[in-house]
Scaffold this motif. Structure first.
Motif, PDB file in Angstrom:
ATOM      1  N   GLY A 100      -0.430  -2.144  11.393  1.00  0.00           N
ATOM      2  CA  GLY A 100       0.503  -2.225  10.266  1.00  0.00           C
ATOM      3  C   GLY A 100      -0.212  -2.472   8.952  1.00  0.00           C
ATOM      4  N   LEU A 101      -1.232  -3.359   8.971  1.00  0.00           N
ATOM      5  CA  LEU A 101      -1.988  -3.630   7.752  1.00  0.00           C
ATOM      6  C   LEU A 101      -2.782  -2.412   7.296  1.00  0.00           C
ATOM      7  N   VAL A 102      -3.375  -1.693   8.262  1.00  0.00           N
ATOM      8  CA  VAL A 102      -4.147  -0.495   7.916  1.00  0.00           C
ATOM      9  C   VAL A 102      -3.232   0.558   7.287  1.00  0.00           C
ATOM     10  N   GLY A 103      -2.071   0.754   7.881  1.00  0.00           N
ATOM     11  CA  GLY A 103      -1.122   1.714   7.305  1.00  0.00           C
ATOM     12  C   GLY A 103      -0.656   1.291   5.926  1.00  0.00           C
ATOM     13  N   LEU A 104      -0.399  -0.004   5.756  1.00  0.00           N
ATOM     14  CA  LEU A 104       0.026  -0.518   4.451  1.00  0.00           C
ATOM     15  C   LEU A 104      -1.080  -0.355   3.415  1.00  0.00           C
ATOM     16  N   ASN A 105      -2.324  -0.605   3.841  1.00  0.00           N
ATOM     17  CA  ASN A 105      -3.458  -0.498   2.927  1.00  0.00           C
ATOM     18  C   ASN A 105      -3.725   0.944   2.496  1.00  0.00           C
ATOM     19  N   SER A 106      -3.379   1.896   3.377  1.00  0.00           N
ATOM     20  CA  SER A 106      -3.588   3.308   3.019  1.00  0.00           C
ATOM     21  C   SER A 106      -2.621   3.756   1.927  1.00  0.00           C
ATOM     22  N   ILE A 126       1.085 -16.588  -6.522  1.00  0.00           N
ATOM     23  CA  ILE A 126       1.285 -16.271  -5.103  1.00  0.00           C
ATOM     24  C   ILE A 126       0.117 -15.467  -4.550  1.00  0.00           C
ATOM     25  N   LEU A 127      -0.459 -14.572  -5.397  1.00  0.00           N
ATOM     26  CA  LEU A 127      -1.602 -13.779  -4.940  1.00  0.00           C
ATOM     27  C   LEU A 127      -2.854 -14.631  -4.779  1.00  0.00           C
ATOM     28  N   ALA A 128      -2.908 -15.745  -5.512  1.00  0.00           N
ATOM     29  CA  ALA A 128      -4.077 -16.623  -5.431  1.00  0.00           C
ATOM     30  C   ALA A 128      -4.199 -17.306  -4.076  1.00  0.00           C
ATOM     31  N   ILE A 129      -3.077 -17.455  -3.380  1.00  0.00           N
ATOM     32  CA  ILE A 129      -3.132 -18.132  -2.075  1.00  0.00           C
ATOM     33  C   ILE A 129      -3.130 -17.143  -0.910  1.00  0.00           C
ATOM     34  N   LEU A 130      -3.031 -15.856  -1.195  1.00  0.00           N
ATOM     35  CA  LEU A 130      -3.006 -14.842  -0.141  1.00  0.00           C
ATOM     36  C   LEU A 130      -4.372 -14.206   0.033  1.00  0.00           C
ATOM     37  N   PRO A 131      -4.778 -13.907   1.262  1.00  0.00           N
ATOM     38  CA  PRO A 131      -6.048 -13.210   1.479  1.00  0.00           C
ATOM     39  C   PRO A 131      -5.953 -11.755   1.068  1.00  0.00           C
ATOM     40  N   ASP A 135      -9.836  -7.926   3.647  1.00  0.00           N
ATOM     41  CA  ASP A 135     -10.415  -9.061   4.376  1.00  0.00           C
ATOM     42  C   ASP A 135      -9.631  -9.348   5.650  1.00  0.00           C
ATOM     43  N   SER A 136      -8.313  -9.323   5.544  1.00  0.00           N
ATOM     44  CA  SER A 136      -7.470  -9.568   6.722  1.00  0.00           C
ATOM     45  C   SER A 136      -7.672  -8.487   7.768  1.00  0.00           C
ATOM     46  N   ASP A 141      -9.615  -7.214  12.988  1.00  0.00           N
ATOM     47  CA  ASP A 141     -10.341  -6.212  13.775  1.00  0.00           C
ATOM     48  C   ASP A 141     -11.466  -6.874  14.568  1.00  0.00           C
ATOM     49  N   ASP A 142     -12.207  -7.768  13.912  1.00  0.00           N
ATOM     50  CA  ASP A 142     -13.289  -8.483  14.600  1.00  0.00           C
ATOM     51  C   ASP A 142     -12.748  -9.348  15.726  1.00  0.00           C
ATOM     52  N   LEU A 143     -11.649 -10.031  15.458  1.00  0.00           N
ATOM     53  CA  LEU A 143     -11.065 -10.912  16.471  1.00  0.00           C
ATOM     54  C   LEU A 143     -10.574 -10.119  17.676  1.00  0.00           C
TER      55      LEU A 143
END
Length: 433
Positions: A100-106, A126-131, A135-136, A141-143
């Motif tokens: 979902g994140l990959v699709g959103l990022n595209s 709000i953006l200051a506290i979000l990754p 990075d996410s 992906d690593d996890l």
């Protein structure tokens, strides 16, 4: 000289192709991971049935003094399977979230301040506290990529230990017929000492004062190597490869490894739920199953349809309206080995056939009471139609008892064992006349 350069150039090209293939495989591995994870979730849930079946087999075949060993085998197996299930479920959810994140990022490469539906001040805060999205995506992906290795390392470790321990139990029960039991325990005693020394050196070698001590570290290495070979057999190099990959990179990515450890602990919660669906606790808490103040569903045929292995005698129902009660008493396989000790006089009777000897022995150490009055039934050998357990069957005439609350008491009285079994099976009798 030119030929040497050509050879060298060819090696470089081959290596580059190999690296690009490996990188491409890594980039596309999520597809295979997601497919394997979905299939594995279904498959690993079936392993709980294997654990339950193994528990019942240990109860059936092993003498009671070996139940504690069996408990550790099946409980560690349940824990390993539970960890595997929880890890696969977590992996599936994380990988789905990653997609979902990959699709959103595209579509939206990053957060936008100018196009925000909210005020500039609120959006900035709000953006200051979000990754960051990228990075996410990378962290998840690593996890996801390391979850499989950790889960399978645990499963392979347990599988080998469980198979080895089970084979040792079988060998031990065979050898004690011919040699003293203390001699048959030598391998397990040696293993305990080896594990003790490894634990001791593990503490010493990791103390700050001794981490740079070459002699202690070499000793530590040799003991770990020997212990790994003994406990993990031919799998030791591959399992050490996985564990050392985590350990040697711990300082580089502590958060990733801590997440994996946290996910491993999630298996404990799954195990605590699944253990109630097995007879594992019977291996360590047999007294709990002989409480005369309690009534168990396993006592009654009309209430124990979902029970796959009977641990107690069984009658038709807790409400009896007929004059005859059908009583089934399971006989575990290990009981057959006790005949020589519990029925010596019967075993010497040459007038009886082997089948008649066995049945006579069952009569000798099984006692049946109705409301504290001893009843002498005629037992017949019987295989339970649902659980396929071997046992003895008796038909008890209860026409002479009072209406209302009554109970049947069944005892297994062993001559050579300190612990005898006793069940009180309550029932309500209603005269059908």
């Amino acid at each position: 000289m030119q030929n040497e350069n050509n050879v060298e150039n060819n090696k470089v090209l081959i290596e580059k192709k190999s690296n690009s293939w490996l990188q491409r495989l890594k980039d596309e591995s999520w597809e295979a991971e997601l497919l394997v994870s979905a299939i594995a979730i279904f498959g690993t849930f079936q392993l709980f049935k294997v654990i339950s079946w193994s528990t019942n087999q240990f109860i059936d075949f092993l003498p009671q003094e070996q139940y504690l060993v069996a408990y550790f085998i099946v409980f560690m197996g349940l824990l390993a399977v539970s960890i595997l299930v929880s890890m696969f479920v977590i992996h599936f959810l994380l990988r789905a979230y990653w997609i979902g994140l990959v699709g959103l990022n595209s579509v939206f490469p990053d957060y936008s301040l100018q196009d925000s539906a909210y005020s500039e001040v609120y959006t900035k805060r709000i953006l200051a506290i979000l990754p960051k999205l990228k990075d996410s995506i990378q962290k998840i992906d690593d996890l996801c990529s390391v979850i499989f290795s950790a889960a399978f390392a645990i499963l392979l470790t347990y599988s080998y230990l469980a198979i080895t321990a089970t084979l040792y139990l079988l060998l031990y029960n065979f050898l004690i017929i011919f040699i003293p039991y203390t001699l048959a325990l030598v391998p397990i005693i040696c293993l305990i000492f080896l594990l003790f020394f490894q634990t001791f050196f593990n503490i010493i070698a990791n103390l700050k004062n001794y981490k740079q001590n070459e002699k202690i570290q070499i000793w530590y290495f040799e003991i770990v190597k020997i212990t790994s070979i003994v406990t993990l057999g031919p799998l030791y190099k591959y399992l050490l490869q996985i564990t050392m990959t985590f350990a040697s990179n711990f300082k580089r990515n502590k958060s990733l490894i801590r997440f994996v450890i946290l996910f491993l602990l999630s298996g404990v919660f799954v195990a605590s739920y699944q253990v109630t669906n097995t007879n594992i606790f019977y291996l360590i808490k047999q007294d709990h199953y002989f409480d005369s103040t309690k009534t168990y569903a396993g006592y009654y045929k009309n209430e124990n349809e979902k029970i796959e292995f009977l641990l107690s005698p069984e009658i038709e129902s807790d409400i009896i309206t007929t004059r005859i009660v059908k009583l089934f008493i399971p006989i575990f396989e290990y009981e057959r080995k006790l005949r020589g000790n519990d029925c010596p006089s019967i075993e010497k009777n040459n007038k009886l056939s082997r089948k008649e000897l066995n049945l006579a022995c069952y009569h000798q150490y099984h006692e049946v009471y109705i409301n504290d009055t001893k009843y002498t039934p005629s037992f017949k050998k019987y295989y339970h139609p649902r659980t396929n357990q071997f046992g003895i069957l008796a038909y008890i005439n209860v026409s002479g008892i009072k209406e209302g609350e009554n109970y049947i008491q069944v005892k297994k009285v062993y001559k050579e064992k300190e612990q005898n079994f006793e069940w009180n099976i309550p029932f309500q009798y209603l005269n059908d006349k």
